[in-house]
Design a protein around this motif. Structure first.
Motif, short mmCIF file in Angstrom:
data_model
loop_
_atom_site.label_atom_id
_atom_site.label_comp_id
_atom_site.label_asym_id
_atom_site.label_seq_id
_atom_site.Cartn_x
_atom_site.Cartn_y
_atom_site.Cartn_z
N LYS A 54 0.83 -1.20 0.00
CA LYS A 54 0.00 0.00 0.00
C LYS A 54 0.86 1.26 0.00
O LYS A 54 0.40 2.34 -0.38
CB LYS A 54 -0.91 -0.02 1.22
N ASP A 63 -2.80 6.76 -1.08
CA ASP A 63 -2.66 6.49 0.35
C ASP A 63 -1.48 7.23 0.98
O ASP A 63 -1.30 7.18 2.19
CB ASP A 63 -2.47 4.98 0.55
N TYR A 71 -11.49 -10.77 -9.62
CA TYR A 71 -10.94 -9.42 -9.70
C TYR A 71 -10.43 -9.16 -11.11
O TYR A 71 -9.94 -10.07 -11.79
CB TYR A 71 -9.77 -9.26 -8.72
N VAL A 125 -5.05 -5.48 -4.85
CA VAL A 125 -5.99 -5.98 -3.85
C VAL A 125 -5.26 -6.26 -2.53
O VAL A 125 -4.17 -6.82 -2.51
CB VAL A 125 -6.65 -7.30 -4.33
N ALA A 126 -5.87 -5.86 -1.43
CA ALA A 126 -5.29 -6.08 -0.11
C ALA A 126 -5.60 -7.50 0.38
O ALA A 126 -6.47 -8.19 -0.14
CB ALA A 126 -5.82 -5.05 0.89
N ASP A 135 -7.22 -8.49 2.75
CA ASP A 135 -8.61 -8.69 3.21
C ASP A 135 -9.62 -8.62 2.08
O ASP A 135 -10.83 -8.60 2.31
CB ASP A 135 -8.96 -7.65 4.27
N GLY A 136 -9.13 -8.60 0.84
CA GLY A 136 -10.01 -8.61 -0.33
C GLY A 136 -10.46 -7.25 -0.81
O GLY A 136 -11.16 -7.15 -1.83
N GLN A 137 -10.06 -6.19 -0.11
CA GLN A 137 -10.45 -4.85 -0.51
C GLN A 137 -9.52 -4.32 -1.60
O GLN A 137 -8.31 -4.51 -1.54
CB GLN A 137 -10.40 -3.90 0.70
N VAL A 138 -10.10 -3.64 -2.59
CA VAL A 138 -9.29 -3.06 -3.66
C VAL A 138 -8.55 -1.84 -3.11
O VAL A 138 -9.11 -1.00 -2.40
CB VAL A 138 -10.20 -2.63 -4.84
N VAL A 139 -7.27 -1.75 -3.43
CA VAL A 139 -6.44 -0.65 -2.96
C VAL A 139 -6.49 0.48 -3.98
O VAL A 139 -6.14 0.27 -5.15
CB VAL A 139 -4.97 -1.11 -2.76
#
Length: 221
Positions: free
Chosen positions: A128, A134, A206, A212-213, A215-219
């Motif tokens: 990230k 970020d 995806y 993708v992080a 935890d499955g969340q898109v960065v």
């Protein structure tokens, strides 16, 4: 499944090796010079390859005839004692990290992609910290730049290998308690690897090249 993992002698790489061995897969574990924790995992399903991805030389050892999953995990942080600040960073420091963290995975894929059949997956481990969206703290020039560049390289791989049926994604492992973070992370290796392995198992849900992080969340990039 045949799984090949770079940077597999410690940290997240070793965590991936343990995970896929426990799941019953054949694992080719790559290390640069020191086998580290791999010596404690000797079994028939584990195959060791000595491979310095910082250069163009081939790996030492027998590659599998095909690879179902390639995890480009090998990477370095670079100088953590002021050498990545605006005042302290040097061109040599930038190039050293870029060579391993961005060009290294590209070298690996160039050498191995023809061994990857339709339906196989490449997972490139970025961070990230390579996300412009970020970045609110600045600094860490070499590591941020190399990990950001890997996201772009990974996207190009995804486009180029899609016609062959090879799916490429980029992963953020989270802030993990490893030697690289001086054990100051928020999650442990087991949690990170379990999350990333779940994302890998569902990689085709995806878009190719997506960031993708664990935890499955898109960065956001």
């Amino acid at each position: 499944m045949h799984v090949l993992i770079t940077g597999a002698n410690r940290g997240l790489g070793l965590g991936f090796v343990r995970h896929y061995l426990q799941a019953g897969h054949q694992v080719w574990a790559c290390y640069r010079s020191n086998r580290g924790g791999l010596d404690d995992l000797a079994c028939e399903a584990l195959h060791l390859l000595r491979w310095d991805i910082g250069g163009d030389q081939p790996p030492e050892g027998a590659l599998p005839d095909h690879i179902d999953l390639l995890i480009n995990n090998a990477g370095i942080y670079g100088d953590s004692k002021g050498g990545q600040s605006l005042a302290g960073v040097t061109s040599a420091a930038m190039l050293d990290v870029f060579n391993i963290d961005c060009i290294g995975p590209l070298r690996v894929v160039k050498r191995l992609h023809q061994r990857m059949p339709k339906g196989s997956v490449i997972a490139n481990i970025s961070s990230k910290m390579g996300s412009s969206a970020d970045n609110s703290s600045g600094g860490t020039y070499a590591y941020r730049a190399a990990k950001a560049a890997l996201v772009i390289v990974s996207k190009s791989m995804a486009v180029d290998l899609a016609p062959a049926g090879v799916h490429v994604i980029t992963l953020h492992p989270g802030w993990v308690k490893t030697d690289m973070t001086h054990q100051t992370g928020l999650i442990d290796i087991t949690t990170s690897v379990a999350g990333m392995s779940h994302v890998i198992a569902h990689a085709r849900e995806y878009a190719p090249g997506l960031f993708v992080a664990f935890d499955g969340q898109v960065v956001p990039y």
